[in-house]
Design a protein around this motif. Sequence first.
Motif, PDB file in Angstrom:
ATOM      1  N   TYR A   1       0.905  -1.495   0.122  1.00 26.96           N
ATOM      2  CA  TYR A   1      -0.010   0.182  -0.072  1.00 26.96           C
ATOM      3  C   TYR A   1       0.837   1.478  -0.201  1.00 26.96           C
ATOM      4  O   TYR A   1       1.460   1.592   1.276  1.00 26.96           O
ATOM      5  CB  TYR A   1      -0.765   0.295   1.239  1.00 26.96           C
ATOM      6  CG  TYR A   1      -1.487   1.044   1.476  1.00 26.96           C
ATOM      7  CD1 TYR A   1      -2.194   1.572   0.807  1.00 26.96           C
ATOM      8  CD2 TYR A   1      -1.068   1.828   3.272  1.00 26.96           C
ATOM      9  CE1 TYR A   1      -2.790   2.864   1.303  1.00 26.96           C
ATOM     10  CE2 TYR A   1      -2.123   3.232   2.966  1.00 26.96           C
ATOM     11  CZ  TYR A   1      -2.527   4.134   2.029  1.00 26.96           C
ATOM     12  OH  TYR A   1      -3.045   4.895   2.794  1.00 26.96           O
TER      13      TYR A   1
ATOM     14  N   GLN B   1      -0.982   7.497   0.044  1.00 24.09           N
ATOM     15  CA  GLN B   1      -1.935   8.278   0.321  1.00 24.09           C
ATOM     16  C   GLN B   1      -2.610   8.748   0.144  1.00 24.09           C
ATOM     17  O   GLN B   1      -3.452   8.553   1.279  1.00 24.09           O
ATOM     18  CB  GLN B   1      -2.157   8.133  -1.766  1.00 24.09           C
ATOM     19  CG  GLN B   1      -3.393   6.989  -1.454  1.00 24.09           C
ATOM     20  CD  GLN B   1      -3.364   6.376  -2.789  1.00 24.09           C
ATOM     21  OE1 GLN B   1      -2.765   6.460  -4.146  1.00 24.09           O
ATOM     22  NE2 GLN B   1      -4.554   5.475  -2.722  1.00 24.09           N
TER      23      GLN B   1
ATOM     24  N   MET C   1     -10.069   7.766  -2.822  1.00 27.10           N
ATOM     25  CA  MET C   1      -9.721   5.936  -2.573  1.00 27.10           C
ATOM     26  C   MET C   1      -7.921   5.397  -1.774  1.00 27.10           C
ATOM     27  O   MET C   1      -8.184   4.111  -2.082  1.00 27.10           O
ATOM     28  CB  MET C   1      -8.503   6.232  -3.798  1.00 27.10           C
ATOM     29  CG  MET C   1      -9.761   6.371  -5.476  1.00 27.10           C
ATOM     30  SD  MET C   1     -10.682   5.147  -5.187  1.00 27.10           S
ATOM     31  CE  MET C   1      -9.776   3.585  -6.132  1.00 27.10           C
TER      32      MET C   1
ATOM     33  N   LYS D   1     -10.312   2.025  -0.231  1.00 26.64           N
ATOM     34  CA  LYS D   1     -10.207   0.780  -0.693  1.00 26.64           C
ATOM     35  C   LYS D   1      -8.655   0.692  -0.525  1.00 26.64           C
ATOM     36  O   LYS D   1      -8.659  -0.547  -1.219  1.00 26.64           O
ATOM     37  CB  LYS D   1     -10.204   1.503  -2.741  1.00 26.64           C
ATOM     38  CG  LYS D   1     -10.776   0.352  -2.946  1.00 26.64           C
ATOM     39  CD  LYS D   1     -11.951   0.231  -4.395  1.00 26.64           C
ATOM     40  CE  LYS D   1     -11.345  -0.506  -5.406  1.00 26.64           C
ATOM     41  NZ  LYS D   1     -10.713  -1.776  -4.786  1.00 26.64           N
ATOM     42  N   SER D   2      -7.237   1.306  -1.311  1.00 23.02           N
ATOM     43  CA  SER D   2      -6.085   1.047  -0.988  1.00 23.02           C
ATOM     44  C   SER D   2      -5.972   0.408  -0.256  1.00 23.02           C
ATOM     45  O   SER D   2      -5.301  -0.405  -0.233  1.00 23.02           O
ATOM     46  CB  SER D   2      -4.848   2.287  -1.110  1.00 23.02           C
ATOM     47  OG  SER D   2      -5.615   3.102  -2.765  1.00 23.02           O
TER      48      SER D   2
ATOM     49  N   ASP E   1      -7.831  -3.186   0.208  1.00 23.77           N
ATOM     50  CA  ASP E   1      -6.721  -4.215  -0.855  1.00 23.77           C
ATOM     51  C   ASP E   1      -5.940  -4.473  -0.616  1.00 23.77           C
ATOM     52  O   ASP E   1      -5.604  -5.275  -0.950  1.00 23.77           O
ATOM     53  CB  ASP E   1      -7.214  -3.253  -2.579  1.00 23.77           C
ATOM     54  CG  ASP E   1      -8.016  -3.329  -3.037  1.00 23.77           C
ATOM     55  OD1 ASP E   1      -9.047  -3.495  -2.289  1.00 23.77           O
ATOM     56  OD2 ASP E   1      -8.214  -1.691  -4.772  1.00 23.77           O
TER      57      ASP E   1
END
Length: 129
Positions: free
Chosen positions: A7, A10, A14, A17-18, A21
């Motif tokens: 990861y 940021q 998003m 979600k990042s 994930d």
Amino acid sequence: MLFSALYRRQSGPMVTKSVGDAGETLACRFLVDKGMEILSRNWRSNEGEADIIALDKRAGQVVLCEVKTRSNPQCGAAIKAVGRRKMQRLRKIAASWQMENGWAPMRIDVIGIDVLQEDVTVTYLRGVS
């Protein structure tokens, strides 16, 4: 592998979600290390989405695995995010998987991943339902 390798930090919409994930990728590696075979990620039915569907060959069971990842300790432990309502939905998703793929012994596991800087804690609950 460090969480930061999965990861990239940021900002913006998003981020959640990042983080999710990256948590699912880490959870897949965790399950594979436990001897399971990943059959599907993000499997969808009319009832919702299963994060991971795996085969536990040793137990002879298909495993629906819910993954929760938290990078903010103020939100509480990741594992606590799976409550009664979510468990009801996971049972329906598991039944949908069985209807579509054939009846097989199945269980539901939950993996909570808590990230604080580079410190990652994985909590694994096997057979929660």
